[in-house]
Enzyme design. Structure first.
Site, mmCIF file in Angstrom:
data_model
loop_
_atom_site.group_PDB
_atom_site.id
_atom_site.type_symbol
_atom_site.label_atom_id
_atom_site.label_comp_id
_atom_site.label_asym_id
_atom_site.label_seq_id
_atom_site.Cartn_x
_atom_site.Cartn_y
_atom_site.Cartn_z
ATOM 1 N N SER A 1 4.314 -30.967 -7.965
ATOM 2 C CA SER A 1 3.650 -31.586 -9.117
ATOM 3 C C SER A 1 4.662 -32.324 -9.982
ATOM 4 O O SER A 1 5.839 -31.939 -10.045
ATOM 5 C CB SER A 1 3.006 -30.463 -9.937
ATOM 6 O OG SER A 1 2.648 -30.917 -11.215
ATOM 7 N N TYR B 1 3.677 -21.561 -14.358
ATOM 8 C CA TYR B 1 3.108 -22.369 -13.265
ATOM 9 C C TYR B 1 4.110 -23.446 -12.830
ATOM 10 O O TYR B 1 4.405 -23.612 -11.647
ATOM 11 C CB TYR B 1 1.780 -23.012 -13.720
ATOM 12 C CG TYR B 1 1.430 -24.248 -12.942
ATOM 13 C CD1 TYR B 1 0.931 -24.159 -11.646
ATOM 14 C CD2 TYR B 1 1.638 -25.533 -13.482
ATOM 15 C CE1 TYR B 1 0.653 -25.303 -10.915
ATOM 16 C CE2 TYR B 1 1.360 -26.674 -12.764
ATOM 17 C CZ TYR B 1 0.866 -26.551 -11.481
ATOM 18 O OH TYR B 1 0.607 -27.689 -10.761
ATOM 19 N N LYS C 1 6.576 -24.214 -9.150
ATOM 20 C CA LYS C 1 6.766 -25.458 -8.375
ATOM 21 C C LYS C 1 8.268 -25.774 -8.261
ATOM 22 O O LYS C 1 8.759 -26.118 -7.185
ATOM 23 C CB LYS C 1 6.032 -26.626 -9.032
ATOM 24 C CG LYS C 1 4.519 -26.467 -9.087
ATOM 25 C CD LYS C 1 3.879 -26.508 -7.718
ATOM 26 C CE LYS C 1 2.366 -26.403 -7.777
ATOM 27 N NZ LYS C 1 1.735 -26.174 -6.469
HETATM 28 C C1 UD1 Z 1 -1.751 -30.597 -16.739
HETATM 29 C C2 UD1 Z 1 -0.613 -29.627 -16.787
HETATM 30 C C3 UD1 Z 1 0.279 -29.882 -15.597
HETATM 31 C C4 UD1 Z 1 -0.510 -29.749 -14.311
HETATM 32 C C5 UD1 Z 1 -1.716 -30.687 -14.349
HETATM 33 C C6 UD1 Z 1 -2.625 -30.400 -13.167
HETATM 34 C C7 UD1 Z 1 -0.265 -29.032 -19.133
HETATM 35 C C8 UD1 Z 1 0.652 -29.156 -20.330
HETATM 36 N N1 UD1 Z 1 0.095 -29.726 -18.037
HETATM 37 O O1 UD1 Z 1 -1.230 -31.937 -16.857
HETATM 38 O O2 UD1 Z 1 1.344 -28.962 -15.599
HETATM 39 O O3 UD1 Z 1 0.294 -30.067 -13.201
HETATM 40 O O4 UD1 Z 1 -2.480 -30.479 -15.536
HETATM 41 O O5 UD1 Z 1 -3.612 -31.365 -13.077
HETATM 42 O O6 UD1 Z 1 -1.268 -28.341 -19.178
HETATM 43 N N2 UD1 Z 1 -6.270 -33.932 -23.119
HETATM 44 C C9 UD1 Z 1 -7.096 -34.058 -24.210
HETATM 45 N N3 UD1 Z 1 -8.174 -33.211 -24.282
HETATM 46 C C10 UD1 Z 1 -8.455 -32.276 -23.332
HETATM 47 C C11 UD1 Z 1 -7.605 -32.162 -22.230
HETATM 48 C C12 UD1 Z 1 -6.508 -33.002 -22.154
HETATM 49 O O7 UD1 Z 1 -6.884 -34.886 -25.087
HETATM 50 O O8 UD1 Z 1 -9.452 -31.538 -23.479
HETATM 51 C C13 UD1 Z 1 -5.143 -34.881 -22.977
HETATM 52 C C14 UD1 Z 1 -3.772 -34.222 -22.869
HETATM 53 O O9 UD1 Z 1 -3.197 -34.047 -24.131
HETATM 54 C C15 UD1 Z 1 -3.044 -35.259 -21.987
HETATM 55 C C16 UD1 Z 1 -4.131 -35.838 -21.088
HETATM 56 O O10 UD1 Z 1 -5.347 -35.570 -21.764
HETATM 57 O O11 UD1 Z 1 -2.536 -36.307 -22.775
HETATM 58 C C17 UD1 Z 1 -4.179 -35.211 -19.705
HETATM 59 O O12 UD1 Z 1 -4.257 -33.791 -19.825
HETATM 60 P P1 UD1 Z 1 -4.562 -32.857 -18.555
HETATM 61 O O13 UD1 Z 1 -5.714 -33.377 -17.790
HETATM 62 O O14 UD1 Z 1 -4.656 -31.441 -19.049
HETATM 63 O O15 UD1 Z 1 -3.290 -33.056 -17.639
HETATM 64 P P2 UD1 Z 1 -1.715 -32.874 -18.001
HETATM 65 O O16 UD1 Z 1 -1.514 -32.208 -19.284
HETATM 66 O O17 UD1 Z 1 -1.068 -34.205 -17.804
#
Ligand code: UD1
Length: 331
Positions: A124, A148, A152
């Site tokens: 990842s 997690y 990796k």
């Molecule tokens: C997350 C994990 C990462 C993992 C990946 C798997 C974290 C910090 N990172 O990545 O380790 O490999 O998922 O797919 O959890 N967001 C919102 N609202 C939400 C959810 C997310 O605003 O309800 C934003 C987050 O702040 C981010 C973006 O959307 O900017 C993507 O978030 P997310 O889908 O959770 O992925 P990652 O954080 O990039």
């Protein structure tokens, strides 16, 4: 040629099974069904019109894994099986380290015992930790911010050490960016248990009316609209990347780490807009505080994937949202 797919019933695993079958490979799936529905196997069978050989076995069951190799002649392993929720990993570190690391060691031992030394590993972009040097290039040092992520980082290390100790091994460490979307048939996709943590599954539940609004975690990042930017990649493009990686290993020994991403960043607000277009509804959202551990911007340097594997993505954000919505409605 037989390919063993661990975690083949999961989100990325199931899409990879479809692409493997369509590319002419015979697959064997091993999965403990801890985070996925048995119906995925049936749906892979429907999409491909092929019967799938599967073993309901846990990676911690070494003898069970060994039996799979004894009963089948396996040429390569694509290893997805593992726990993957960041928040849960902070609460249950022992379970994460045991399941992901011991599980991987068991798979490698069973492979070695049975003379199969070719593995594609599901890593990842989380291994880039809190780096702010975008685009993320494979030569950056690896680090993590939660158990997690450390599983990796550690598994990558273990597999690199294995290749150093025994030059007969071929290993590809695939560093995924943010996989979303679903198979175009709408039959397989991401079905998280409980309230989703990741953005796309959350948006899809809001679009469906199951959840009231999307919480946008911060709008004061140093990005064009202030919200977090990520490299979202269609799960089918990602699945195809695995086949290319495996085929590369057929003629190359040693280990390589390769990013699988589009190289393009999309913000949270842009994703919400694209989803609104795909589902024809307004998606309510509220801006909230930043989520701990999030970086502002994360996208891939895609040069190595293109050069080494001859692979690049074909599907854009619109298709990712459209396919996700088709799957979400069918559920
Ligand atoms: C997350 C994990 C990462 C993992 C990946 C798997 C974290 C910090 N990172 O990545 O380790 O490999 O998922 O797919 O959890 N967001 C919102 N609202 C939400 C959810 C997310 O605003 O309800 C934003 C987050 O702040 C981010 C973006 O959307 O900017 C993507 O978030 P997310 O889908 O959770 O992925 P990652 O954080 O990039």
């Amino acid at each position: 040629m037989n390919v063993l797919v661990t975690g083949g019933n999961g989100f990325i695993g199931s899409h990879t099974c479809v692409e493997l079958i369509e590319a002419g490979y015979d697959i064997i799936v091993v999965d403990n069904f801890s985070n996925s529905e048995l119906e995925n196997i049936a749906n892979i069978e429907k999409i491909t019109s092929k019967k799938i050989c599967f073993y309901p076995i846990d990676m911690l069951d070494y003898n069970g894994l060994d039996r799979i190799f004894k009963e089948n002649s396996i040429s390569a392993v694509i290893h997805f099986a593992g726990l993957k929720a960041v928040g849960e990993s902070v609460k249950k570190p022992l379970e994460y380290y045991e399941n992901n690391i011991t599980g991987t060691i068991n798979v490698c031992k069973a492979m070695r015992e049975n003379g199969c030394k070719c593995m594609v590993f599901s890593s990842s972009a989380t291994v880039y930790g809190t780096s702010s040097k975008v685009p993320f290039v494979e030569t950056l040092p690896t680090f993590a911010t939660n158990p997690y992520g450390f599983t990796k980082v550690m598994i990558e290390r273990i597999l690199n050490d294995l290749c150093m100790a025994d030059p007969d091994w071929s290993v590809m460490l695939l560093r995924y960016f943010n996989p979303i979307g679903a198979h175009e048939s709408g039959m397989i996709g991401e079905k998280p248990k409980g309230i989703p943590n990741n953005l796309l599954p959350y948006i899809s539940q809001v679009a469906l009316g199951v959840l009231p609004y999307v919480s946008v975690y911060g709008d004061n990042y140093d990005t064009h609209d202030g919200t977090g930017v990520r490299d979202y990649i269609h799960v089918t493009d990602l699945a195809v990347g695995h086949i290319k990686a495996m085929e590369y290993l057929f003629s190359h020994k040693g280990s390589e780490a390769v990013n699988l991403g589009t190289g393009k960043g999309t913000s949270v607000l842009e994703i919400i807009q694209a989803y609104e277009k795909a589902c024809g509804k307004t998606i309510p959202y509220k801006v909230e505080a930043r989520r701990q551990g999030d970086v502002a911007v994360c996208y891939a340097d895609t040069k190595k994937a293109k050069e080494l594997l001859g692979w690049e993505t074909k599907r854009g954000i619109e298709q990712m949202c459209r396919d996700s919505w088709r799957f979400t409605q069918k559920k």
